[in-house]
Design a protein around this motif. Structure first.
Motif, short mmCIF file in Angstrom:
data_model
loop_
_atom_site.label_atom_id
_atom_site.label_comp_id
_atom_site.label_asym_id
_atom_site.label_seq_id
_atom_site.Cartn_x
_atom_site.Cartn_y
_atom_site.Cartn_z
N LEU A 53 -11.95 0.29 -5.24
CA LEU A 53 -11.06 -0.87 -5.32
C LEU A 53 -10.55 -1.08 -6.75
N GLU A 54 -11.39 -0.80 -7.73
CA GLU A 54 -10.93 -0.90 -9.12
C GLU A 54 -9.86 0.16 -9.40
N ARG A 55 -10.07 1.35 -8.88
CA ARG A 55 -9.08 2.42 -9.09
C ARG A 55 -7.75 2.08 -8.43
N ILE A 56 -7.85 1.45 -7.25
CA ILE A 56 -6.62 1.03 -6.56
C ILE A 56 -5.90 -0.03 -7.38
N SER A 57 -6.66 -1.00 -7.90
CA SER A 57 -6.06 -2.06 -8.72
C SER A 57 -5.36 -1.47 -9.94
N THR A 58 -6.01 -0.51 -10.60
CA THR A 58 -5.44 0.12 -11.78
C THR A 58 -4.16 0.87 -11.42
N PHE B 164 -21.00 0.14 2.24
CA PHE B 164 -19.93 -0.14 1.28
C PHE B 164 -19.53 1.09 0.45
N THR B 165 -20.21 2.22 0.66
CA THR B 165 -19.93 3.49 -0.02
C THR B 165 -19.59 3.24 -1.50
N ASP B 166 -18.39 3.73 -1.94
CA ASP B 166 -18.03 3.57 -3.36
C ASP B 166 -16.93 2.53 -3.55
N LEU B 167 -16.82 1.61 -2.58
CA LEU B 167 -15.76 0.60 -2.69
C LEU B 167 -15.92 -0.28 -3.93
N MET C 294 -0.16 -7.69 -6.16
CA MET C 294 -1.01 -6.96 -5.21
C MET C 294 -2.34 -6.58 -5.85
N ALA C 295 -2.27 -6.16 -7.13
CA ALA C 295 -3.51 -5.79 -7.83
C ALA C 295 -4.42 -7.01 -7.98
N ASP C 296 -3.82 -8.17 -8.25
CA ASP C 296 -4.64 -9.39 -8.35
C ASP C 296 -5.34 -9.68 -7.02
N GLU C 297 -4.62 -9.49 -5.92
CA GLU C 297 -5.23 -9.74 -4.61
C GLU C 297 -6.34 -8.72 -4.34
N VAL C 298 -6.12 -7.47 -4.74
CA VAL C 298 -7.18 -6.46 -4.56
C VAL C 298 -8.42 -6.85 -5.35
N ASP C 299 -8.22 -7.36 -6.58
CA ASP C 299 -9.36 -7.80 -7.38
C ASP C 299 -10.13 -8.93 -6.67
N GLN C 300 -9.39 -9.86 -6.08
CA GLN C 300 -10.03 -10.95 -5.36
C GLN C 300 -10.78 -10.43 -4.13
N LEU C 301 -10.18 -9.47 -3.46
CA LEU C 301 -10.83 -8.89 -2.28
C LEU C 301 -12.09 -8.13 -2.68
#
Length: 309
Positions: A206-211, A184-187, A112-119
């Motif tokens: 998105l980086e925080r979510i991936s982490t 895009f605010t702080d995404l 899931m984290a890999d997909e978030v990074d791609q997104l």
């Protein structure tokens, strides 16, 4: 006291009349050839002034329509990018909800984290969407990107990109851009910390979510979920603003096209000939000129030189 009309006086008068008829005939032929009633200012000084004013208004309105077309293209490009970005954000939300479920193990969360990074990379590309080699979210900044492709930091500015769409001093100028941070605010980035040496870039949402996904931080994921909803709402609001401006420009475009049609009609009335009427007038003048030539041949008697030949 009587005046004697000499042969020379009679000839000059006749030739002057013929020249007048020929001048009128040539003017009508020129009008028929060009399709214009006004080929020179002397044809009608009043109508010439009117035509010049109408042509100036026509050029101005035509430029406004070009500006409107450019503004619509700019806004439609931004709208398309935001539509795709919204879909990506919604997919991230789904992944956050799944990742917060304890049933998922480290491998699932890692995927899931890999997909978030791609997104995130997809959103950076969408944030750098261009129209005419200009990033639509970068404001008036010079450069080829609005967001740094490596860090996601916003490198544009928030200045308005304006288009003059009418002569109205109050509402004739319309902004056709959406600043990157508004959409895009702080995404993508949490901003640059300039107090450190060298300056550091704070991770975006998105980086925080991936982490959090990789570490299994469900508390962080739940917190990020609310932040993600706020960011998604800001993006939707930005897209709504784009849609409102598109509607406004469409309305102005309709008015401008209607005004342009009115100007074109007025210009045609001032400049263009009445084709059937001009053809009839040309035939009348040709007949009159031929008749005048025939009458002249009979009126002007042979001179002494003719008898001596």
């Amino acid at each position: 006291m009587s005046f004697r009309v000499t042969q020379g006086t009679l000839a000059r008068g006749v030739l002057q009349g013929l020249q007048t008829n020929l001048t009128s005939l040539q003017r009508t032929q020129a009008q028929l050839s060009s399709g214009k009633r006004l080929n020179r200012p002397s044809d009608s000084p009043v109508d010439t002034v009117s035509a010049m004013q109408l042509r100036s208004a026509q050029q101005q309105t035509t430029q406004y329509t070009r500006n409107i077309d450019n503004g619509l293209a700019w806004l439609n490009t931004a709208d398309s990018a935001l539509t795709q970005a919204n879909s990506s954000v919604q997919r991230v939300r789904q992944l956050v909800v799944q990742g917060a479920n304890a049933a998922n193990g480290p491998d699932e969360r890692g995927a899931m984290a890999d997909e978030v990074d791609q997104l995130r990379q997809t959103l950076i590309q969408l944030g750098n969407t261009q129209y005419g080699n200009t990033p639509v979210f970068a404001g008036t900044a010079k450069g080829s990107v609005a967001f740094d492709p490596a860090t996601g930091v916003f490198v544009g500015n928030t200045a308005a990109v304006n288009r003059q769409v009418s002569s109205d001093p109050q509402s004739g100028t319309l902004a056709v851009n959406v600043p990157g941070p508004q959409a895009f605010t702080d995404l993508l980035s949490g901003g640059v910390n300039g107090s450190t040496t060298p300056p550091t870039v704070a991770p975006g949402l998105l980086e925080r979510i991936s982490t959090a996904l990789r570490s299994g931080d469900t508390t962080g994921l739940n917190t990020a979920l609310g932040q993600l909803d706020t960011a998604a709402q800001a993006m939707s609001s930005a897209q709504s603003a784009v849609g409102a401006r598109v509607n406004r420009l469409n309305s102005v475009q309709t008015l401008a096209n209607s005004h342009l049609d009115t100007i074109t009609t007025g210009l045609s009335n001032a400049e263009d000939i009445d084709l059937p009427g001009t053809i009839i007038q040309l035939q009348i003048q040709q007949n009159a000129y031929q008749a005048a030539l025939g009458a002249t041949a009979k009126i002007i008697q042979p001179s002494l030189m003719d008898f001596l030949r």
